[in-house]
Each structure stands twice: as structure tokens, then as C-alpha cells.
Design an enzyme around this catalytic site. Sequence first.
Site, mmCIF file in Angstrom:
data_model
loop_
_atom_site.group_PDB
_atom_site.id
_atom_site.type_symbol
_atom_site.label_atom_id
_atom_site.label_comp_id
_atom_site.label_asym_id
_atom_site.label_seq_id
_atom_site.Cartn_x
_atom_site.Cartn_y
_atom_site.Cartn_z
ATOM 1 C CG HIS A 97 37.204 36.213 39.359
ATOM 2 N ND1 HIS A 97 35.973 36.688 40.224
ATOM 3 C CD2 HIS A 97 36.619 36.421 38.234
ATOM 4 C CE1 HIS A 97 34.869 36.668 39.679
ATOM 5 N NE2 HIS A 97 35.294 36.598 38.307
ATOM 6 C CB CYS A 100 34.244 33.276 38.552
ATOM 7 S SG CYS A 100 33.688 33.734 36.923
HETATM 8 CO CO CO Z 1 33.973 36.030 36.899
#
Ligand code: CO
Length: 212
Positions: A97, A100
Site C-alpha cells: 500500500h 507504507c
Molecule cells: Co505498510
Amino acid sequence: MEIKRIFENNEKWVQEKLALDPDYFINLSKGQNPNFLYIGCSDSRATAEELMGMQPGQVFVHRNIANSVVSIDNNVNAVIQYAVEVLKVKHIIVCGHYECGGVLAALNSSDLGQINSWLSHLRDVYRIHRKELEAITAEKKRFDRLVELNVIEQCINITKIDHVQRSWYSHSLPKIHGWVFDVRSGRLIDLKFDMEREFNSIKSIYGLMPGK
Ligand code: CO
């Protein structure tokens, strides 16, 4: 108070499920047959089932800091082996993602104690792709790209695993997918990881089945 609320939420959820199907939990207790193994980040924003619209019983889940697949990590190895050999999942998804914290920590000099050794695998990803990453001048873009490259590297790490290779040779599954959850828009991005091409390019090094 916060904890009390969780139990209230749980009771509400139970009642909602039972209102739709009185046998919901009886059926759930009979066993699981998920088609997907999801390997994602522990980040509280990057949920597994919710962002995929999946229900209990549909996804086998493993999460750790920065969705890493480390060959000597007994935990992730056990999860993948069980998913492949017993559950016979059709798809393994590695989902990173944007934003992060693990990836960001690895991008900077940061002494985080116990986490250092875990993050060193992310620093390895940076080293492997240093040229590409350092050609990106915008810091944010470089950060995003490391998130993506980390997902691809973890997909590659899955191709190196013995029981995954055995499963491919016996029934051409599971397929491996590299995704990024864009926490800024809520969207899932498919990085189009080409499992066959990637594995073929490193097979002479990581292929474990002689003559295959
Ligand atoms: Co992460």
C-alpha cells in the site's frame, strides 16, 4: 469503553448475519474453502477482506510489516504451505500500500531496534533497484515506486518456494498477483505481475525440480 464498544459491535454484527441467514454461523463452523491467500501489510488502513468486499471464509490472510515474504520466516512459510497444499488456494495476492510506514522507514536512515533486521529486506529491494529508484527525483514518486517494487520482489520470493513450485508442476496453480492498495483513493491497483515470465528468467537459479 473502547473495548466495550467492540463487544457491542460484535453483537450487532451477529444479529445482522442471523437476520439474513439463521444458519450463517452453523455453516461457517463447518470449514473454510477460500480461493485466495492474501499477504498484506499490518497497517491498520490496509485491511484485507473489507477492501476486497470479501466475507468470512473467502480469504486466508497473512499480514506483517510491509507485506514481506522472507524465506527463513517460519510464520509466512507455514501460511503459504498450508494455503497451497491443504487449502489449495487458486490465487496468492501480495498487496502493498502507498504511504507504507515500513517502506518509508527503510528509505531513510532509521534505527528502530528489532525492526531493523526486518526492514533490511526492504533495503535489499532498494539496493536491487537502486538505479531506477535514484533516477526518480520526486521523493514521493520514489517512495511509491519502492512500494510497488517491494510487492514485485515479494511475489518473486513466493516463486522460489519449494511447495509453490511443486504445486505448479502438478496442477499449474496457484497464480501469483501483485497489487497495491492506494490508501489515497481506496482503489486496488494490479501491478500485472507476470509470474511465468519472472520465474522463467530466474529458474536456472531458483528452480528446485531437476529436469522441469
Ligand atoms: Co505498510
